[in-house]
Scaffold this motif. Structure first.
Motif, PDB file in Angstrom:
ATOM      1  N   THR A 262      -3.047  -4.766 -16.906  1.00  0.00           N
ATOM      2  CA  THR A 262      -1.798  -4.268 -17.506  1.00  0.00           C
ATOM      3  C   THR A 262      -1.531  -2.802 -17.190  1.00  0.00           C
ATOM      4  O   THR A 262      -0.520  -2.251 -17.639  1.00  0.00           O
ATOM      5  CB  THR A 262      -1.723  -4.480 -19.036  1.00  0.00           C
ATOM      6  N   SER A 263      -2.415  -2.139 -16.429  1.00  0.00           N
ATOM      7  CA  SER A 263      -2.118  -0.763 -16.001  1.00  0.00           C
ATOM      8  C   SER A 263      -0.822  -0.761 -15.193  1.00  0.00           C
ATOM      9  O   SER A 263      -0.523  -1.728 -14.484  1.00  0.00           O
ATOM     10  CB  SER A 263      -3.256  -0.221 -15.132  1.00  0.00           C
ATOM     11  N   PRO A 264      -0.028   0.296 -15.263  1.00  0.00           N
ATOM     12  CA  PRO A 264       1.203   0.347 -14.472  1.00  0.00           C
ATOM     13  C   PRO A 264       0.905   0.547 -12.991  1.00  0.00           C
ATOM     14  O   PRO A 264       0.031   1.334 -12.624  1.00  0.00           O
ATOM     15  CB  PRO A 264       1.950   1.554 -15.046  1.00  0.00           C
ATOM     16  N   LEU A 265       1.601  -0.191 -12.163  1.00  0.00           N
ATOM     17  CA  LEU A 265       1.512  -0.029 -10.710  1.00  0.00           C
ATOM     18  C   LEU A 265       2.892   0.308 -10.172  1.00  0.00           C
ATOM     19  O   LEU A 265       3.909  -0.183 -10.672  1.00  0.00           O
ATOM     20  CB  LEU A 265       1.008  -1.314 -10.045  1.00  0.00           C
ATOM     21  N   LEU A 266       2.928   1.138  -9.141  1.00  0.00           N
ATOM     22  CA  LEU A 266       4.177   1.413  -8.436  1.00  0.00           C
ATOM     23  C   LEU A 266       4.404   0.307  -7.417  1.00  0.00           C
ATOM     24  O   LEU A 266       3.554   0.046  -6.569  1.00  0.00           O
ATOM     25  CB  LEU A 266       4.102   2.771  -7.733  1.00  0.00           C
ATOM     26  N   ARG A 267       5.553  -0.354  -7.516  1.00  0.00           N
ATOM     27  CA  ARG A 267       5.845  -1.455  -6.599  1.00  0.00           C
ATOM     28  C   ARG A 267       6.962  -1.065  -5.637  1.00  0.00           C
ATOM     29  O   ARG A 267       7.996  -0.535  -6.041  1.00  0.00           O
ATOM     30  CB  ARG A 267       6.262  -2.710  -7.368  1.00  0.00           C
ATOM     31  N   VAL A 268       6.736  -1.332  -4.351  1.00  0.00           N
ATOM     32  CA  VAL A 268       7.758  -1.119  -3.330  1.00  0.00           C
ATOM     33  C   VAL A 268       7.986  -2.449  -2.632  1.00  0.00           C
ATOM     34  O   VAL A 268       7.091  -2.993  -1.984  1.00  0.00           O
ATOM     35  CB  VAL A 268       7.332  -0.063  -2.294  1.00  0.00           C
ATOM     36  N   ARG A 269       9.176  -2.991  -2.795  1.00  0.00           N
ATOM     37  CA  ARG A 269       9.540  -4.202  -2.065  1.00  0.00           C
ATOM     38  C   ARG A 269      10.370  -3.790  -0.858  1.00  0.00           C
ATOM     39  O   ARG A 269      11.315  -3.023  -0.994  1.00  0.00           O
ATOM     40  CB  ARG A 269      10.318  -5.160  -2.973  1.00  0.00           C
ATOM     41  N   ARG A 270       9.983  -4.280   0.292  1.00  0.00           N
ATOM     42  CA  ARG A 270      10.644  -3.821   1.526  1.00  0.00           C
ATOM     43  C   ARG A 270      10.888  -4.977   2.483  1.00  0.00           C
ATOM     44  O   ARG A 270      10.148  -5.956   2.496  1.00  0.00           O
ATOM     45  CB  ARG A 270       9.791  -2.755   2.216  1.00  0.00           C
ATOM     46  N   VAL A 271      11.935  -4.834   3.249  1.00  0.00           N
ATOM     47  CA  VAL A 271      12.231  -5.735   4.363  1.00  0.00           C
ATOM     48  C   VAL A 271      12.289  -4.885   5.616  1.00  0.00           C
ATOM     49  O   VAL A 271      12.974  -3.861   5.642  1.00  0.00           O
ATOM     50  CB  VAL A 271      13.568  -6.481   4.165  1.00  0.00           C
ATOM     51  N   THR A 272      11.564  -5.284   6.655  1.00  0.00           N
ATOM     52  CA  THR A 272      11.510  -4.513   7.891  1.00  0.00           C
ATOM     53  C   THR A 272      12.099  -5.339   9.023  1.00  0.00           C
ATOM     54  O   THR A 272      11.822  -6.536   9.136  1.00  0.00           O
ATOM     55  CB  THR A 272      10.061  -4.132   8.229  1.00  0.00           C
TER      56      THR A 272
END
Length: 246
Positions: free
Chosen positions: A197-207
Motif C-alpha cells: 500500500t506504499s504510494p508509487l509514482l506511475r507513468v503510463r506511456r505509449v511509444t
C-alpha cells in the motif's frame, strides 16, 4: 593537461548535480566566481559558456545566469530510456525480466497499439534498478511486429531500447506520458522492497516510431524515495523532468 576553464566547468556541473545551485536559482556573478576560483573573468566566462551550450544554465543580457537543469534530470521533452538516463547521471542501470508471456490483445492493448483485438502481443514485467537498488517496475506490452525481437533479448539486458536499435534499427521517436500515483500491491511491494500500500509514482506511456506506428505501451511504477518528477515552467517551455530523489 585540462584547461582551467574546463576544470571550473566540471566543478560547476558537480555543484549543480549536488543541488548546491538548485534549478531556478542564480549562479554567483562572474566577479564572484573569478574570485572564488582565483582566475580571470574571461576564464569564468569560458566555463559558463560550456554549461550554457549544454542547456544547464541560461542567461539574459544584464542578468545573472540561472540554473535550468541538472544532469540528474531528464526532460520528458526528449525521449530517453531509463538506462540512457541513468548513464547520463553516472549511475549503473540494471534490468531483469521477472515474467514474459504472449497474451491475446485486450481492448486496451488494441487501442493503444492500433492492433486488431486478440492479436498475440508480448507482455513483459521487468524490474529496473539504479546501482543495484530496485527502483522501477515496467509492465510493457509490445506490438506483434516487434515482439519476436524483444523476446530474443537476454533477461538481464540493461537497455532494451539500445538493443532493439542495434538489432533492428528501431528508433523510439515519440512518447506520450500520463502520470499519477497508485498504491503498491503485494507483488510490487516484494519486488521493490517497500511496504504494501506504499504510494508509487506511475507513468503510463505509449511509444511510437517516427512514422507514428505504436511500438509498446507500458505501465511503469517508481519507488518515490528513489525517483521524483518535477516541472520547470517558462513562457516558452514547460518541461517535465525525471530525477533521482534525495
Amino acid at each position: 593537461m585540462t584547461a582551467r576553464h574546463e576544470e571550473i566547468a566540471d566543478e560547476l556541473r558537480r555543484a549543480i548535480d549536488r543541488e548546491q545551485y538548485t534549478v531556478g536559482s542564480r549562479l554567483p556573478s562572474e566577479s564572484e566566481l573569478a574570485a572564488h576560483y582565483g582566475v580571470s573573468r574571461g576564464t569564468v566566462r569560458q566555463a559558463v559558456a560550456a554549461l550554457t551550450a549544454e542547456g544547464l544554465i541560461g542567461s539574459r543580457q544584464g542578468a545573472r545566469r540561472v540554473v535550468l537543469a541538472s544532469r540528474r534530470s531528464q526532460s520528458f521533452e526528449e525521449l530517453r530510456s531509463f538506462a540512457q538516463w541513468a548513464r547520463a547521471m553516472g549511475r549503473e542501470a540494471t534490468g531483469q525480466v521477472v515474467e514474459q508471456t504472449y497474451r491475446p490483445a485486450t481492448h486496451e492493448d488494441a487501442v493503444r497499439l492500433q492492433l486488431p483485438l486478440r492479436t498475440p502481443v508480448l507482455h513483459v514485467l521487468r524490474l529496473r534498478g539504479l546501482d543495484g537498488d530496485p527502483v522501477l517496475l515496467e509492465r510493457t506490452v509490445y506490438a506483434d511486429w516487434i515482439s519476436p525481437a524483444v523476446e530474443s533479448i537476454e533477461p538481464d539486458c540493461p537497455s532494451v531500447t539500445q538493443r532493439l536499435y542495434d538489432d533492428t534499427g528501431l528508433v523510439f521517436a515519440y512518447g506520450e506520458h500520463i502520470i499519477d500515483a497508485v498504491a503498491c500491491g503485494a507483488r510490487d511491494a516484494e519486488l521493490l522492497h517497500v511496504r504494501r500500500t506504499s504510494p508509487l509514482l506511475r507513468v503510463r506511456r505509449v511509444t511510437t516510431t517516427r512514422e507514428g506506428r505504436p511500438v509498446e505501451w507500458s505501465d511503469d511504477r517508481y519507488r518515490p524515495d528513489a525517483v521524483t518528477f518535477s516541472v520547470h515552467n517558462s513562457i516558452g517551455n514547460n518541461a517535465l523532468s525525471r530525477k533521482t530523489a534525495e
